[in-house]
Scaffold this motif. Structure first.
Motif, mmCIF file in Angstrom:
data_model
loop_
_atom_site.group_PDB
_atom_site.id
_atom_site.type_symbol
_atom_site.label_atom_id
_atom_site.label_comp_id
_atom_site.label_asym_id
_atom_site.label_seq_id
_atom_site.Cartn_x
_atom_site.Cartn_y
_atom_site.Cartn_z
ATOM 1 N N ALA A 35 5.021 4.592 -0.947
ATOM 2 C CA ALA A 35 3.616 4.343 -1.199
ATOM 3 C C ALA A 35 2.960 5.547 -2.023
ATOM 4 O O ALA A 35 3.445 6.585 -1.464
ATOM 5 C CB ALA A 35 2.803 4.055 -0.124
ATOM 6 N N SER A 37 -0.237 6.817 -4.485
ATOM 7 C CA SER A 37 -1.484 6.560 -5.245
ATOM 8 C C SER A 37 -1.789 7.736 -5.777
ATOM 9 O O SER A 37 -1.543 8.862 -5.765
ATOM 10 C CB SER A 37 -2.335 6.317 -3.962
ATOM 11 O OG SER A 37 -2.675 7.567 -3.135
ATOM 12 N N THR A 48 3.299 3.912 -9.898
ATOM 13 C CA THR A 48 3.189 4.136 -8.692
ATOM 14 C C THR A 48 4.486 3.341 -7.752
ATOM 15 O O THR A 48 4.417 3.112 -6.720
ATOM 16 C CB THR A 48 1.838 3.491 -8.031
ATOM 17 O OG1 THR A 48 1.987 2.050 -8.613
ATOM 18 C CG2 THR A 48 0.418 3.956 -8.508
ATOM 19 N N ASP A 49 5.286 3.838 -8.587
ATOM 20 C CA ASP A 49 6.769 3.300 -7.871
ATOM 21 C C ASP A 49 7.826 4.396 -8.111
ATOM 22 O O ASP A 49 7.411 5.655 -8.200
ATOM 23 C CB ASP A 49 7.391 2.074 -8.606
ATOM 24 C CG ASP A 49 7.536 2.133 -10.123
ATOM 25 O OD1 ASP A 49 7.446 3.274 -10.657
ATOM 26 O OD2 ASP A 49 7.537 1.139 -10.912
ATOM 27 N N ARG A 73 5.270 8.712 1.195
ATOM 28 C CA ARG A 73 4.229 8.334 1.011
ATOM 29 C C ARG A 73 3.623 9.594 0.199
ATOM 30 O O ARG A 73 3.777 10.827 0.403
ATOM 31 C CB ARG A 73 3.299 8.389 2.022
ATOM 32 C CG ARG A 73 1.657 8.051 1.615
ATOM 33 C CD ARG A 73 0.901 7.941 2.916
ATOM 34 N NE ARG A 73 0.642 9.086 3.596
ATOM 35 C CZ ARG A 73 0.282 10.213 3.635
ATOM 36 N NH1 ARG A 73 -0.393 10.448 2.500
ATOM 37 N NH2 ARG A 73 0.456 11.113 4.619
ATOM 38 N N ASP A 75 0.251 10.924 -2.348
ATOM 39 C CA ASP A 75 -1.197 10.823 -2.594
ATOM 40 C C ASP A 75 -1.203 11.989 -3.719
ATOM 41 O O ASP A 75 -1.458 13.172 -3.084
ATOM 42 C CB ASP A 75 -2.195 10.813 -1.509
ATOM 43 C CG ASP A 75 -2.007 9.879 -0.477
ATOM 44 O OD1 ASP A 75 -1.800 8.444 -1.000
ATOM 45 O OD2 ASP A 75 -2.122 10.012 0.683
#
Length: 169
Positions: A35, A37, A48-49, A73, A75
């Motif tokens: 994930a 962002s 975003t991959d 993850r 961010d």
């Protein structure tokens, strides 16, 4: 991670300086998947991959450490303008490599020399990753054993002034 400026004066590809403009990242190991962002600079433009540069650098560091986390993850709150000569790629690479070192359960601490070497291999040269990793002003060079760097004292009266182009480089 701080923005950087390199190629200072006659020290082409060796002198760099960390700047007071930052990308702020939260990286966590998860039970599975990926994930990503992105907000701030590059939001809506950066991938975003798995092709996100922080993720690529994280994966490269994990491979070097012999560690495969189940999931990740990321961010990213980017303050560094993308493609405008302020070391955004060096900050992304350094962030990913440092995150792997910090999160790997089999590593007791961050090995700055190994991180500098790997970041420089990924980025292609140490002139921006050295000040990103070490802060302040740095001189960096490459030997047969990999990248090396030394932090330099900066007179407190020195204040960088940046001219940031509107278009990307």
């Amino acid at each position: 991670m701080p923005a950087t400026s390199a190629n200072l004066g006659p020290a082409f590809d060796s002198a760099g300086l960390a700047l007071s403009c930052w990308d702020d990242l939260d990286v966590a190991v998860t039970d599975g998947g990926l994930a990503v962002s992105v907000s701030g600079a590059g939001a809506g433009e950066l991938p975003t991959d798995e092709s996100h540069l922080v993720v690529q650098a994280f994966r490269a560091a994990c491979a070097e450490l012999g560690w495969t986390p189940a999931g990740l993850r990321l961010d990213a709150r980017n303050g560094i303008p993308q493609g405008r000569g302020m070391g955004s790629s060096a900050a992304a690479v350094t962030a990913g490599v440092l995150a792997a070192w910090a999160l790997c359960p089999d590593v007791a601490g961050v090995d700055d020399a190994a991180v500098l070497r790997l970041c420089s291999e990924i980025e292609g040269h140490p002139d921006n990753v050295a000040p990103c990793l070490l802060g302040g002003a740095t001189l960096s060079w490459t030997t047969d054993a990999g990248a090396r760097a030394a932090r330099l004292a900066v007179d407190p009266r020195v204040a960088p002034v940046l001219f940031v182009p509107r278009g990307t480089l």
